[in-house]
Write an enzyme that holds these catalytic residues in place. Structure first.
Site, PDB file in Angstrom:
ATOM      1  N   THR A 190     -98.063 -22.390 -17.280  1.00 31.26           N
ATOM      2  CA  THR A 190     -98.718 -23.337 -18.187  1.00 31.26           C
ATOM      3  C   THR A 190     -98.886 -22.812 -19.610  1.00 31.26           C
ATOM      4  OG1 THR A 190    -100.936 -22.538 -17.617  1.00 31.26           O
ATOM      5  CG2 THR A 190    -100.024 -24.333 -16.278  1.00 31.26           C
TER       6      THR A 190
ATOM      7  N   TYR B 155    -105.103 -16.456   6.691  1.00 34.08           N
ATOM      8  CA  TYR B 155    -104.159 -17.573   6.727  1.00 34.08           C
ATOM      9  C   TYR B 155    -104.582 -18.537   7.828  1.00 34.08           C
ATOM     10  CZ  TYR B 155    -100.110 -16.524   3.713  1.00 34.08           C
ATOM     11  OH  TYR B 155     -99.266 -16.349   2.661  1.00 34.08           O
TER      12      TYR B 155
ATOM     13  N   THR C 223     -90.091 -21.110  -4.726  1.00 36.17           N
ATOM     14  CA  THR C 223     -90.823 -20.917  -3.469  1.00 36.17           C
ATOM     15  C   THR C 223     -92.291 -21.323  -3.549  1.00 36.17           C
ATOM     16  OG1 THR C 223     -91.333 -18.610  -4.042  1.00 36.17           O
ATOM     17  CG2 THR C 223     -89.305 -19.015  -2.797  1.00 36.17           C
ATOM     18  N   SER C 224     -92.692 -21.935  -4.641  1.00 34.39           N
ATOM     19  CA  SER C 224     -94.099 -22.309  -4.823  1.00 34.39           C
ATOM     20  C   SER C 224     -94.608 -23.192  -3.683  1.00 34.39           C
ATOM     21  CB  SER C 224     -94.263 -23.076  -6.136  1.00 34.39           C
ATOM     22  OG  SER C 224     -95.521 -23.714  -6.207  1.00 34.39           O
TER      23      SER C 224
END
Length: 610
Positions: free
Chosen positions: A305, A511, A174-175
């Site tokens: 990462t 948002y 969902t990134s």
């Protein structure tokens, strides 16, 4: 184990191993859920999200038609909207023989199937979905791995490190930052480490109100198993249907009920992370502790990462006895922001409270289905009372949607206080039904984006956090910048709106929703994704200039790494690089997030010194 009432509970996931059987391969959400047009009628195909299945959405279709000055059915008839079929041929995988032999010896489940690889090659950014739909996706992973435990992950990471194979950790896919997309120029073999088969509840302690889950558990599955035993985690991001606990930690996620339960870093007590140089695992979890600099912070927001998050210990809460929705209507967005500031100052926020501006209010109103003559009459009466009796301008009002959770007495007291404070800012109750619909509407918005993409409309959302003193100014500046950029790139029809979703002592999360029409009869923009990102980059620049952050909770990934250095300073860049070099000296976790080319570590030189 005293106090432990549950141990090693297998959780049946709603998302199958063949995730493409349930979830779209080239868009958001369930395969059975989408907006469609048929015989010039618009409808939603599923009864999910309080939207009646197959009920006509005439008002929404008219709203979109008028907003973009085009009859949508004509748009859908144009050839450019044809979405390519799922590929039948895939690029031959780049494989390392010793790595494959090692997987076989360890009995690690894996797949070389092209479809399995494709559906795990991307997240949910507009450019990823556009490229999937129109055939521009170049690099997909070479194989998919399904470990079932922390011990198997340890073996996989060692095997990848020994054979110089890239590992990209995949949770729910969902990134929205590009974080899990394969680096398009990576020449090494890329293996997706899919955590979906690591989804057990390892233990639950009813006295301490703590639990430990494997990292691959999907949000809605985690909540379901806790609810069955009268507990809740309370973390409810917009992506809870598909995102995973490990993904929440990796992106430093926030949920809609943050006010009551906290953000993910407030909920997590301990994380176990498998790195190339060992396993990071704190031994104490409970009350506040002081063991020197907090190394947990290098895991929160690390975006895959540094290693693989395998197990997460969390705080849980008793399931709330009362769950009640509400809404408040304000004469304008400014009054609404002032109200949010006041309740944050008094620290009396309900579990969730979110403020939408008038543009988004009109959008939500248009999504209502035909509710029958009596309901429609009631809605018109409410509109009359607001505009004629109260004197509110229908084209200015803003709405706050509210969720209360807790014991009956506490909710009653909080509800009374919240509505009494609203009166100081000319806010009046909009009813529980509107509050519930507004809350659930969040889950529908991504489906609208995908529908729009097939209709010649490109749209996306992005977020920021900002101090209270600059909140309204930032919203105004972003909208003004988007208007100017659209004029610059000759974008004729566009839409923008803002929403305040989270409140804190010192600031809020905002948002921004932005979309524009890229094709219609007699009108076409040939490179819509490129234009979209240029406009969003200008908006992001003004966000930073207006006192905002590069992200509140979506993360940095590849999309926002341009602004990473100025956000953390050169010293911050060097600290991250030092941690990366220590934990991943061969860059096995080569997601290519955070660092711009000029800041990247020279892993070739580093490896030669090992």
């Amino acid at each position: 184990m005293s106090g432990h009432i549950l141990q090693n509970i297998e959780i049946k996931s709603v998302v199958p191993k063949k995730r493409q059987d349930l979830i779209k391969w080239h868009g958001w959400g369930y395969r059975d859920s989408e907006f469609r047009l048929r015989d010039r009628k618009m409808f939603f195909t599923s009864p999910r999200y309080l939207v009646s299945a197959n009920a006509t959405l005439d008002s929404f279709k008219k709203y979109i038609d008028s907003l973009f000055d085009v009859e949508m059915q004509h748009v859908l008839d144009l050839p450019f909207t044809e979405i390519r079929l799922k590929p039948v041929e895939y690029a031959k995988p780049t494989l390392v023989d010793d790595f494959i032999i090692g997987l076989d010896n360890l009995k690690i489940d894996y797949s070389l199937d092209g479809e399995d690889r494709l559906v795990r090659s991307h997240g949910q950014t507009i450019n990823e979905i556009y490229d999937l739909r129109y055939g521009n996706f170049k690099r997909i992973p070479d194989l998919v791995l399904w470990p079932t435990s922390n011990d198997e992950v340890i073996k996989i990471v060692k095997l990848a490190h020994d054979n110089n194979v890239v590992l990209i950790v995949f949770g729910g896919g969902t990134s929205v930052s590009g974080a899990i997309q394969c680096p398009q120029d990576e020449r090494r073999s890329i293996a997706i480490l899919d955590t979906s088969q690591m989804n057990k509840l390892l233990w639950l302690n009813k006295e301490n109100l703590t639990a430990c889950f494997e990292s691959g558990v999907v949000g809605q599955d985690l909540e379901r198993v806790l609810n069955e035993h009268n507990y809740t985690l309370g973390h409810e991001p917009d992506s809870i249907e598909f995102s995973t606990l490990g993904g929440w930690v990796a992106t430093r996620a926030s949920g809609m009920k943050k006010n009551l339960y906290g953000n993910i870093e407030d909920i997590v007590l301990n994380v176990k992370v498998v790195t190339c140089t060992g396993v990071y695992d704190q031994k104490y979890s409970g009350a506040h502790k002081n063991v020197g600099p907090s190394l947990d912070n290098m895991i929160f927001g690390s975006e895959g990462t540094l290693g693989v998050i395998t197990e997460v210990e969390v705080k849980i809460r008793p399931f709330p006895k009362v769950r009640r929705y509400g809404s408040i209507v304000f004469p304008n967005f400014s009054h609404g922001i002032q109200y949010l500031r006041e309740i944050a100052k008094r620290r009396c926020q309900p579990a969730s409270i979110r403020l939408i501006d008038n543009d988004q209010f009109q959008f939500g109103q248009a999504l209502k289905t035909d509710e029958g003559a009596l309901a429609n009459f009631t809605n018109e009466l409410k509109k009359f009372l607001l505009t004629r009796v109260k004197g509110y301008d229908w084209n200015e009002i803003a709405i706050a949607t509210i969720l209360f959770e807790g014991n009956q007495e506490d909710v009653d007291r909080q509800e009374k206080l919240i509505y009494s404070i609203a009166k100081q800012f000319y806010g009046i109750s909009g009813g529980a039904k509107n509050g519930e619909k507004g809350y659930v509407l969040t889950y529908v918005i991504a489906y609208i984006r995908d529908f729009g993409l097939g209709a010649g409309l490109v749209a996306e959302s992005f977020e920021t956090s900002v101090p209270w003193t600059k909140c309204e100014l930032l919203c105004d500046n972003v909208k003004l910048t988007i208007r100017e950029e659209c004029r610059k790139y000759k974008v004729k029809y566009f839409y923008t709106s803002t929403r305040v979703t989270q409140t804190y002592d010192a600031g809020a999360c905002v948002y921004i929703y932005f979309g524009f029409q890229f094709s219609a009869p007699g009108y076409k923009i040939d490179n819509p994704i490129e234009i979209y990102h240029k406009i969003e980059e200008a908006a992001r620049d003004i966000i930073l200039a207006s006192g905002g952050s590069i992200s509140h909770h979506h993360g940095v990934g590849k999309l926002r790494k341009k602004w990473y250095k100025q956000s953390v300073s050169p010293v911050g860049i060097n600290l991250y690089k030092a941690i990366k070099q220590e934990l991943d000296p061969k860059n096995i976790f080569a997601c290519d997030n955070f660092l711009m080319p000029e800041d990247k570590i020279d892993f070739v030189e580093l490896t030669s010194k090992l």
